[in-house]
Design a protein around this motif. Structure first.
Motif, PDB file in Angstrom:
ATOM      1  N   MET A 341       0.839  -1.189   0.000  1.00  0.00           N
ATOM      2  CA  MET A 341       0.000   0.000   0.000  1.00  0.00           C
ATOM      3  C   MET A 341       0.884   1.252   0.000  1.00  0.00           C
ATOM      4  SD  MET A 341      -3.093   0.733   2.562  1.00  0.00           S
ATOM      5  CE  MET A 341      -3.964   2.253   2.389  1.00  0.00           C
ATOM      6  N   SER A 342       0.419   2.287  -0.670  1.00  0.00           N
ATOM      7  CA  SER A 342       1.274   3.468  -0.790  1.00  0.00           C
ATOM      8  C   SER A 342       1.393   4.183   0.555  1.00  0.00           C
ATOM      9  CB  SER A 342       0.707   4.425  -1.841  1.00  0.00           C
ATOM     10  OG  SER A 342      -0.363   5.151  -1.267  1.00  0.00           O
ATOM     11  N   LEU A 343       2.584   4.685   0.806  1.00  0.00           N
ATOM     12  CA  LEU A 343       2.849   5.399   2.047  1.00  0.00           C
ATOM     13  C   LEU A 343       1.899   6.591   2.181  1.00  0.00           C
ATOM     14  CD1 LEU A 343       4.777   5.246   4.416  1.00  0.00           C
ATOM     15  CD2 LEU A 343       6.257   6.871   3.240  1.00  0.00           C
ATOM     16  N   GLU A 347      -0.476   7.597   5.213  1.00  0.00           N
ATOM     17  CA  GLU A 347      -0.278   8.878   5.905  1.00  0.00           C
ATOM     18  C   GLU A 347      -1.590   9.646   6.046  1.00  0.00           C
ATOM     19  OE1 GLU A 347       2.623  10.515   7.499  1.00  0.00           O
ATOM     20  OE2 GLU A 347       2.592   8.326   7.576  1.00  0.00           O
ATOM     21  N   LYS A 348      -2.423   9.512   5.026  1.00  0.00           N
ATOM     22  CA  LYS A 348      -3.699  10.222   5.039  1.00  0.00           C
ATOM     23  C   LYS A 348      -4.531   9.748   6.237  1.00  0.00           C
ATOM     24  CE  LYS A 348      -5.155  11.414   0.689  1.00  0.00           C
ATOM     25  NZ  LYS A 348      -5.652  10.864  -0.591  1.00  0.00           N
ATOM     26  N   LEU A 349      -4.540   8.419   6.461  1.00  0.00           N
ATOM     27  CA  LEU A 349      -5.280   7.871   7.600  1.00  0.00           C
ATOM     28  C   LEU A 349      -4.634   8.280   8.922  1.00  0.00           C
ATOM     29  CD1 LEU A 349      -5.958   4.316   6.189  1.00  0.00           C
ATOM     30  CD2 LEU A 349      -7.709   5.984   6.810  1.00  0.00           C
ATOM     31  N   VAL A 355      -4.473   4.451  13.858  1.00  0.00           N
ATOM     32  CA  VAL A 355      -3.253   3.654  13.962  1.00  0.00           C
ATOM     33  C   VAL A 355      -3.181   2.726  12.751  1.00  0.00           C
ATOM     34  CG1 VAL A 355      -2.011   1.955  15.336  1.00  0.00           C
ATOM     35  CG2 VAL A 355      -3.360   3.749  16.468  1.00  0.00           C
ATOM     36  N   VAL A 356      -2.165   2.885  11.926  1.00  0.00           N
ATOM     37  CA  VAL A 356      -2.036   2.077  10.715  1.00  0.00           C
ATOM     38  C   VAL A 356      -0.789   1.212  10.832  1.00  0.00           C
ATOM     39  CG1 VAL A 356      -1.856   2.103   8.205  1.00  0.00           C
ATOM     40  CG2 VAL A 356      -3.111   3.921   9.384  1.00  0.00           C
ATOM     41  N   VAL A 383     -10.105   1.986   1.890  1.00  0.00           N
ATOM     42  CA  VAL A 383     -10.962   2.337   3.032  1.00  0.00           C
ATOM     43  C   VAL A 383     -10.806   1.272   4.128  1.00  0.00           C
ATOM     44  CG1 VAL A 383     -13.295   2.985   3.687  1.00  0.00           C
ATOM     45  CG2 VAL A 383     -12.600   3.098   1.282  1.00  0.00           C
ATOM     46  N   PRO A 384     -10.714   1.692   5.398  1.00  0.00           N
ATOM     47  CA  PRO A 384     -10.656   0.695   6.478  1.00  0.00           C
ATOM     48  C   PRO A 384     -11.997  -0.041   6.597  1.00  0.00           C
ATOM     49  CG  PRO A 384     -10.003   2.888   7.257  1.00  0.00           C
ATOM     50  CD  PRO A 384     -10.596   3.077   5.903  1.00  0.00           C
TER      51      PRO A 384
END
Lengths: 393, 233
Positions: A341-343, A347-349, A355-356, A383-384
């Motif tokens: 997954m892209s950093l 970062e957006k989340l 917490v990612v 999306v989570p």
């Protein structure tokens, strides 16, 4: 043959603080200091070790037996590890901050180390958080530190707090005024320490005025409301009278400053207040073993010639007891980001505080890995999403 | 105010710890006179129960070994207790207040030795003595005050055998009539302390539940006074 020592074993009274407790502890420290900051208390940070002679000077001598010492190979002097931070703050106030305007408000947080734990606190290393108000003598200053401590504790969710007020020098000044000494003083002291009315009667069998007075002081021990009335009416010599009036003043100010605070008096308590010179206090919580915090009035800056001593008051909160009394922290929900997954997406989340946890290797079954790491959600299509309950897929 | 209102406002039950055995028998009338009626099982010595409800809501009684009573109170597991000052002094917990002598459980803590030894020795020349006892701290303190270093052998019973069999020169234990000492050929050499049972209170409980704790101190105090008065009459 002896078994090799287990490397997980720590010396007595020391421990590894793990997740989520370590983060919880740090958050509580910051929260408390944050409240102190809003009262104008500025944070300072003294070192972990100091020269022995400076650490154990004057009031510090009481902690001599509790101090770990080591030889400083650089200065060839003995240095000691701090057992308490109050006196370090007092030293800072009297030296490097001697030209700052008074009253000076300082706060601090840090670990201390003691040779022995106590019966109730076997920990030898623990965190102290506190505030000191230096250069103010009146009852308003005593009230401020107590009110601030209680409000800061309430703000982190500690309820059912009660404050016990004492005047540790009252008893010795009464001994002096009433000329009680020698063996009689010893018997009286032990009777007062155990709060034994009959033993007080026996110790003062031949001195009816003193007996009436000390029994009244013992009677005043308990809820402040009743105690204050008894103290008001007690026939005290002039010096002790002034002390008691100060105590009464602070108690009534506190009732206004901190609504719904359970306030108790203990005019005969002095243990644990060895270097205090005025009002002392202990913060308890109904249902918690041991003290939440303690403090009181002392003389700051002994050993510094020109600004000899100045009145100070302050308190120390014991973080281990506080943490024990708080509900266990809720670990924040964690989201699993599968490998690749892209950093930027992560970062957006994270920017929202989510917490990612990122996968570091390509997974066969990302959901299983997410579950294995204790995540509740997994990112799908950016999306989570909640993880399906185990076994249902 | 009666006992039920004394404890009404508190969420947690108040726990009173009482010691099993010798003291309990004498304490029972006092507990009743203070207004506490434990559930029936409490009087059944064969009962396996350790925790008992009482007629007072939120007041529980626990029955523990006499040596453990002070520990339960010091750590706040019990708020009030009945304990001999032999145990209180031995542990010397700063967390315990001892506000009331209950005037029961009278005996003494004494040093004893065999007759033969006493005849042949001179303790003033000692720098060291070996002592069998359940009270190592009190014993060490006692001999230290005489300039003698006491090496304590902690035994939990049959203390009287130790000096006779040469395990040690002295033993320190509770003595009430002295009959046990006599039966084992021992003589009481000195008294360390006069012992009686006290009502003890946990420090935090005294501070955070002052109304409850003071109510019970007063109730027991009245019971003791009544006892004394009726003994005098």
């Amino acid at each position: 043959m002896a078994n090799p020592p287990n490397r997980a074993l720590l010396p007595a009274g020391l421990q590894d603080v793990l997740a989520p407790d370590a983060a919880h502890e740090a958050a509580m420290v910051e929260h408390l200091l944050g409240t102190f900051a809003t009262w104008g208390y500025q944070r300072v940070k003294p070192p972990l070790v100091e020269f022995e002679h400076s650490l154990l000077e004057g009031a510090g001598a009481a902690m001599s037996n509790e101090t770990f010492r080591l030889m400083d190979p650089v200065s060839q002097s003995m240095i000691g590890i701090r057992t308490d931070m109050t006196l370090q703050i007092a030293r800072i106030a009297a030296s490097r901050l001697k030209e700052d305007p008074r009253p000076l408000r300082l706060s601090y947080a840090g670990d201390v180390l003691r040779v022995r734990g106590s019966q109730l606190r076997p920990e030898r290393q623990f965190v102290q958080v506190g505030g000191e108000l230096i250069g103010a003598a009146g009852p308003a200053a005593d009230t401020e530190v107590i009110a601030m401590a209680v409000r800061a504790l309430r703000a982190i969710g500690l309820d059912h707090l009660s404050v016990d007020l004492t005047f540790p020098t009252l008893i010795s000044s009464l001994y002096q005024a009433l000329e009680i000494g020698g063996e009689q003083e010893e018997r009286l002291r032990s009777a007062l320490d155990s709060k034994d009315r009959n033993a007080v009667r026996e110790a003062l069998a031949d001195a009816s005025d003193a007996k009436r007075l000390f029994l009244a002081l013992l009677e005043a021990t308990g809820p402040a409301e009743a105690g204050l009335a008894i103290l008001d009416n007690a026939a005290l010599p002039q010096g002790p009278r002034k002390m008691v009036d100060h105590l009464v003043d602070v108690a009534s100010r506190l009732r206004d400053a901190v609504p719904n605070l359970a306030l108790t008096l203990d005019p005969v308590e002095y243990r644990g207040f060895e270097y205090h010179t005025g009002i002392g206090f202990t913060i308890y919580r109904n249902g918690t073993r041991g003290e939440i915090g303690a403090g009181g009035r002392y003389l700051a800056g002994s050993g510094f010639g020109e600004r000899a001593t100045e009145p100070a008051t302050g308190f120390t909160l014991f973080l281990d007891t506080i943490i024990r009394s708080l509900r266990a922290p809720q670990a924040p929900p964690q989201v699993y980001a599968p490998y690749g997954m892209s950093l930027e997406a992560m970062e957006k989340l994270r920017a929202d505080g989510t917490v990612v946890v990122a996968g570091l290797e390509p997974e066969d079954d990302p959901e299983a890995d997410a579950r294995h790491l204790g995540c509740q959600q997994i990112i799908k299509d950016g999306v989570p999403r909640n993880l399906a309950a185990e076994g249902s897929g | 105010m009666d006992g039920s209102t004394a404890t009404m406002n508190s969420q947690e039950p108040l726990v009173l710890a009482v010691p099993k055995g010798r003291i309990l028998k004498e304490a029972q009338p006092l507990i009743e006179a203070a207004g506490i009626l434990p559930e029936l099982d409490f009087n059944d010595l064969d009962s396996r129960k350790l925790r008992f409800a009482t007629n007072i809501p939120h007041l529980e009684i626990i029955r523990v070994r006499s040596f453990d009573v002070a520990t339960f109170v010091a750590f706040g597991a019990a708020h009030l207790a009945i304990a001999g000052n032999d145990v209180i002094d031995e542990f010397n917990f700063a967390e315990i207040y001892t506000p009331l002598d209950l005037n029961i459980g009278h005996c003494r803590l004494s040093v004893a030795a065999t007759k033969d030894l006493i005849a042949s020795e001179n303790p003033t020349r000692w720098s060291h003595v070996r002592v069998a006892t359940k009270y190592p701290l009190t014993t060490r303190r006692h001999f230290a005050s005489q300039g003698v270093q006491a090496e304590c052998i902690k035994l939990n019973g049959a203390m009287e055998l130790a000096p006779a069999l040469g395990l040690c020169r002295r033993m320190v234990d509770l003595v009430s009539t002295g009959a046990t000492l006599k039966a084992n050929g021992l003589i009481e050499v000195e008294k360390i302390a006069q012992i009686s049972s006290r009502l003890i209170v946990n420090r935090s409980a005294m501070k955070t539940r002052p109304t409850d704790t003071q109510y019970w101190i007063r109730a027991f105090s009245d019971a003791v006074e009544n006892n004394r008065a009726s003994a005098a009459a």
